[in-house]
Write an enzyme that holds these catalytic residues in place. Structure first.
Site, short mmCIF file in Angstrom:
data_model
loop_
_atom_site.label_atom_id
_atom_site.label_comp_id
_atom_site.label_asym_id
_atom_site.label_seq_id
_atom_site.Cartn_x
_atom_site.Cartn_y
_atom_site.Cartn_z
N LYS A 45 -40.62 -4.60 -43.26
CA LYS A 45 -40.91 -4.21 -44.64
C LYS A 45 -42.17 -3.35 -44.67
O LYS A 45 -43.14 -3.62 -43.95
CB LYS A 45 -41.09 -5.46 -45.50
CG LYS A 45 -41.22 -5.18 -46.99
CD LYS A 45 -41.29 -6.48 -47.78
CE LYS A 45 -41.42 -6.25 -49.28
NZ LYS A 45 -41.47 -7.50 -50.06
N SER A 50 -38.41 -7.96 -53.81
CA SER A 50 -38.83 -6.63 -53.41
C SER A 50 -38.41 -6.26 -51.99
O SER A 50 -38.48 -5.10 -51.59
CB SER A 50 -40.35 -6.53 -53.53
OG SER A 50 -41.00 -7.47 -52.67
N SER A 86 -39.06 -12.77 -53.21
CA SER A 86 -38.75 -11.43 -52.71
C SER A 86 -38.07 -11.39 -51.35
O SER A 86 -37.67 -10.33 -50.89
CB SER A 86 -40.02 -10.58 -52.67
OG SER A 86 -40.44 -10.26 -53.97
#
EC number: 6.3.5.7
Length: 490
Positions: A77, A153, A177
């Site tokens: 990420k 996210s 997330s």
């Protein structure tokens, strides 16, 4: 070859037995990215040259016992700092942060295990969002249906795993997330206990809530990655100095006598009928396996969303104050004074959702409102944690849906922030309490979209969470399903 065909354990055995080369794995990953990422849009930055060089070096020698992710392709990420590899948090503010000078602790651990970083994955800007539509670059799409969001996210992380572009990915979870996109994309995603995994090198959103965790296709793969990235880190003052067990030892498939609590609040208003039915069918499967479940109450859960958005936004307003165009990040060139430079850099660099949360957090922390909002929210957080503590004294795990609905369509909720915030209602309490939670596939909607089962455990008892998740996975075939986009390569 296809990364869909193998588990981490199987690939490690094949590499050790010289049946496959690391370079073949890296080739398969980049070939898959070339085939499908134009539709999925999971990656922001690729690390192709470095990855291929690393693969060639690894093929020249044997893996040692502690190199348990030897040669395996991973996605990271884009809010986890990677030395020499662009790290943007999907924000225009960090568009020029092309050469970070250090690695996050989790990256050092992956490097020691000889994992290979394929690239950096898309996300909601500064991890603020539940759909990946808040990325300032492009919106990631759900591999099961590209008209739908992958969640957020960590949407890029979940989508990359679901579409077979990488074997596993790291995400971060502040209010769901990791688990919410895992549910939307039909993969396994774990938020560890707060303090289990070092946050050093994770660009902070809300420091008392953020945790890094793995996204994988199977529970066993997830446990193997967590074994590598967990552990005490003196660089992180919130890192817990507790032993890291061998999580794969908990994967016995046996849940006889397991006591499961099912909060009535998790199957109530807002949860769609098909999600509720999938969870009840999953509980029936646990009964067949010898476990028992009872309905319980987490009475303060109804305050979780309001509590979370006050606390998380307050911490975000403080954490993002460092982005001012002076020390790093993109600076507004047209400014005529220092104050103009601050204002223009922040107004141009941050997206609408980030600005919204900074403003909310600044208001909650301001004089005259601190006691009424921030302090009260902290008190409610304590009550939420106490609810979990009381239930987990009597039960081994808590179960319920990960999300109230399957993945929604792109553009469906982006204009309504309050509705978007409510989508995290089932995951947020876990972060407020600091306990571990995992999402595993447990069914599909009538439209063919995945549905996730959330399993919550006691502090630092990820082993029990994995045990419960693995038993269900072994008794069902949901994890074997592949999206049409992410099918096996021809």
């Amino acid at each position: 070859m296809s990364l869909f065909d193998y588990s981490i354990k199987e690939l490690q055995e094949k590499i050790h037995n010289k049946e496959i080369k690391v370079q073949e794995l890296v080739d398969a990953s980049y070939q898959r990215i070339k085939e499908v990422d134009g539709q999925v849009k999971a990656f922001l930055t690729l690390n192709e040259e470095e990855a291929r060089q690393q693969a060639a070096k690894l093929d020249e020698r044997e893996a040692t016992a502690d190199e348990v992710l030897f040669g395996l392709p991973a996605g990271i990420k884009d809010n986890i700092v990677t030395n020499g590899l662009r790290t943007t948090c999907a924000s225009q503010f960090l568009d020029n942060f092309t050469d970070p000078l250090y690695d996050a602790t989790v990256m050092k651990k992956l490097d020691d295990a000889k994992s290979i970083t394929i690239g950096k994955l898309n996300m909601d800007e500064f991890a603020m969002g539940s759909s990946n539509e808040n990325s300032s670059y492009e919106a990631t799409r759900n591999p099961w249906n590209t008209d739908h969001v992958p969640g957020g996210s960590s949407g890029g992380s979940a989508a990359a795993v679901a579409s077979g572009q990488v074997l596993y990915a790291l995400g971060s979870d502040t209010g769901g997330s990791i688990r919410q996109p895992a549910a939307f994309c039909g993969v396994v995603g774990l938020k560890p206990t707060y303090g289990r995994v070092s946050r050093f090198g994770l660009v902070a959103f809300a420091s008392s809530l953020d945790q890094i965790g793995p996204l994988t296709r199977t529970v066993e793969d997830n446990a193997r990655v967590l074994e590598v990235i967990s552990g005490h880190d003196p660089m992180d003052s919130t890192s817990a100095n507790v032993d890291v067990p061998k999580y794969t030892d908990a994967l016995t498939g046996d849940v006889k006598g397991l006591k499961i609590a099912v909060p009535k609040e998790y199957l109530g208003e807002g949860v769609t009928e098909e999600v509720r039915d999938s969870i009840l069918q999953a509980l029936k499967k646990y009964e067949e396996l010898g476990a028992e479940w009872e309905e319980v109450s987490l009475p303060h859960s109804k305050y979780a969303v309001a509590t979370y958005y006050l606390l998380a936004s307050s911490e975000a307003s403080a954490n993002l104050a460092r982005f001012d165009g002076v020390r790093y990040g993109v600076r507004a060139e047209e400014a005529e004074s220092m104050m103009d430079m601050f204002k223009l850099s922040r107004s141009q660099g941050f997206g609408e959702e980030v600005k919204r949360r900074i403003m909310l957090g600044t208001f909650a922390l301001s004089s005259g409102y601190y006691d009424a909002y921030y302090k009260k929210a902290q008190k409610v957080r304590t009550l939420i944690k106490q609810d979990f503590d009381q239930v987990l004294e009597k039960y081994d795990v808590i179960m319920g849906p990960t999300t109230p609905t399957p993945a929604f369509k792109v553009g469906e909720k982006i204009a309504d922030p309050l509705t978007m915030y409510a989508n995290d209602i089932l995951t947020i309490p876990v972060n407020l309490a600091g306990v571990p939670g995992i999402s595993i596939p447990c069914g599909f909607s009538t439209e063919g979209l995945p549905i996730g089962l959330q399993i919550i455990g006691k502090h630092f008892d990820e082993g029990m969470v994995y045990r419960a998740a693995h038993a269900f996975e072994q008794a069902t075939d949901y994890h074997k399903e592949k999206p049409a986009l992410g099918g096996v390569q021809a």
